[in-house]
Design an enzyme around this catalytic site. Structure first.
Site, PDB file in Angstrom:
ATOM      1  N   GLY A  95       0.798  -1.225   0.000  1.00  0.00           N
ATOM      2  CA  GLY A  95       0.000   0.000   0.000  1.00  0.00           C
ATOM      3  C   GLY A  95       0.825   1.267   0.000  1.00  0.00           C
ATOM      4  N   CYS A  96       2.031   1.194  -0.536  1.00  0.00           N
ATOM      5  CA  CYS A  96       2.911   2.365  -0.586  1.00  0.00           C
ATOM      6  C   CYS A  96       3.143   2.739  -2.050  1.00  0.00           C
ATOM      7  CB  CYS A  96       4.236   2.058   0.108  1.00  0.00           C
ATOM      8  SG  CYS A  96       5.192   3.522   0.542  1.00  0.00           S
ATOM      9  N   VAL A  97       3.170   4.041  -2.341  1.00  0.00           N
ATOM     10  CA  VAL A  97       3.356   4.505  -3.720  1.00  0.00           C
ATOM     11  C   VAL A  97       4.680   4.006  -4.280  1.00  0.00           C
ATOM     12  CG1 VAL A  97       3.577   6.528  -5.194  1.00  0.00           C
ATOM     13  CG2 VAL A  97       1.938   6.541  -3.312  1.00  0.00           C
ATOM     14  N   SER A  98       5.733   4.111  -3.485  1.00  0.00           N
ATOM     15  CA  SER A  98       7.056   3.646  -3.898  1.00  0.00           C
ATOM     16  C   SER A  98       7.325   2.273  -3.288  1.00  0.00           C
ATOM     17  CB  SER A  98       8.134   4.630  -3.437  1.00  0.00           C
ATOM     18  OG  SER A  98       7.852   5.933  -3.898  1.00  0.00           O
TER      19      SER A  98
END
Length: 324
Positions: A95-98
């Site tokens: 659930g992290c963009v990066s």
């Protein structure tokens, strides 16, 4: 103009100012969530690990959002690299963009130290903040930290909602890994204790060797039971938590391959009890965050982990939470 019949009006002097005390919220009044989070977070600062307190203090001393953003990028330069072989799914933050990976190391002093890496400089800064703030802490200290501390950093304005969510997911993964470390510790301690108990309780047959009838009382009781792990769990949770409701469901059959492998290797009892779903409603959980409740249950079941208990799905509530 005739002024005789003219009535002159003079403005009344202003009423004296009275310093009134702020009105108290009437009974039943609901304070908005943001205010409650802020107050709660402020109350918890002194309970944070010292290393995390310093970081929170450093960010609070920088009032300008852009300056805080630059400070975050500076933290990224202080992050040690994580070896490529540790860039695995088990260490990856979901659930992290990066892409972000975090890995703990429990050292001989009983303290946890963290390493992390990311493919984004900004996310590296967020990871570095957590790595520096939570390294050198005991597992209990890390689990006691509540996510409300993020509110005090003042980074919300500088980050997009997705970045804020990713930061929270990083913190949650680190707490989850900490809990895994505690579980592994409990399992190891239980195995050592069980081995020591078996050796110390085995009576001699007079020839310097132990009699086969010298098994400990607990071992004998376990061997005579068809579900020793579940019975032990029920007894200990009932004694310690005095629950209003306790439901224990054996889900080992759904993990038959795993349970069979553990039984064959000697890591589980012959009953094959490895996976359970446990629902507990107890007043003992009052005032405890979810992580502390889970930690309490794990600590109570150390012996069962030594007998082969591998995984628990926990639902821990207070009577008030059930009624609401």
């Amino acid at each position: 103009m005739n002024f005789r019949n003219t009535i002159m009006y003079r403005a009344a002097p202003p009423a004296p100012r009275v310093n009134r005390a702020p009105a108290l919220a009437p009974p039943g009044h609901r304070v908005d969530r943001a205010t409650r989070l802020k107050v709660c977070a402020q109350q918890k600062v002194s309970e944070m690990p010292k290393s995390l307190q310093k970081i929170v203090g450093a960010f609070q001393m920088v009032p300008d959002p852009m300056a805080r953003y630059k400070q975050l990028l500076y933290y990224a330069t202080k992050l040690d690299t994580l070896p490529a072989e540790d860039h695995i799914t088990a260490n990856k933050v979901e659930g992290c963009v990066s892409q972000v990976w975090v890995k703990p190391e429990l050292r001989a002093d009983g303290l946890l130290y963290w390493r992390a890496d990311s493919d984004s400089q900004l996310t590296k800064g967020l990871a570095a903040l957590l790595v520096l703030g939570l390294s050198g802490c005991t597992p209990q200290e890390i689990l006691s930290v509540e996510p409300t501390f993020i509110e005090l950093l003042g980074l919300k304005q500088s980050l997009t909602p997705s970045r804020n969510n990713g930061f929270l997911n990083m913190f949650k993964l680190m707490q989850r890994k900490t809990l895994e470390v505690l579980t592994a510790q409990a399992t190891q301690v239980a195995k050592v204790n069980n081995k020591g108990n078996c050796e110390s309780h085995a009576p001699s047959n007079g020839n310097g060797s132990s009699s086969s009838s010298g098994a400990s009382t607990s071992a004998a009781a376990s061997s005579s039971s068809k579900a020793p792990v579940q019975e032990g769990m029920r007894r200990k949770l009932t004694e310690a938590l005095k629950p209003q409701k306790l439901v224990i469901v054996d889900q080992s059959a759904s993990h038959a391959g795993h349970a069979g492998m553990m039984t064959a290797s000697g890591r589980a009892s012959k009953s094959g009890e490895t996976h359970f779903k446990v629902e507990v409603v107890s007043e003992q959980f009052e005032g405890m965050p979810l992580v502390k409740r889970q930690r309490l249950v794990y600590s109570l079941l150390q012996d069962e982990f030594g007998m082969g208990l591998h995984a628990l799905s926990l639902d821990t509530k207070t009577p008030a939470e059930v009624n609401n």
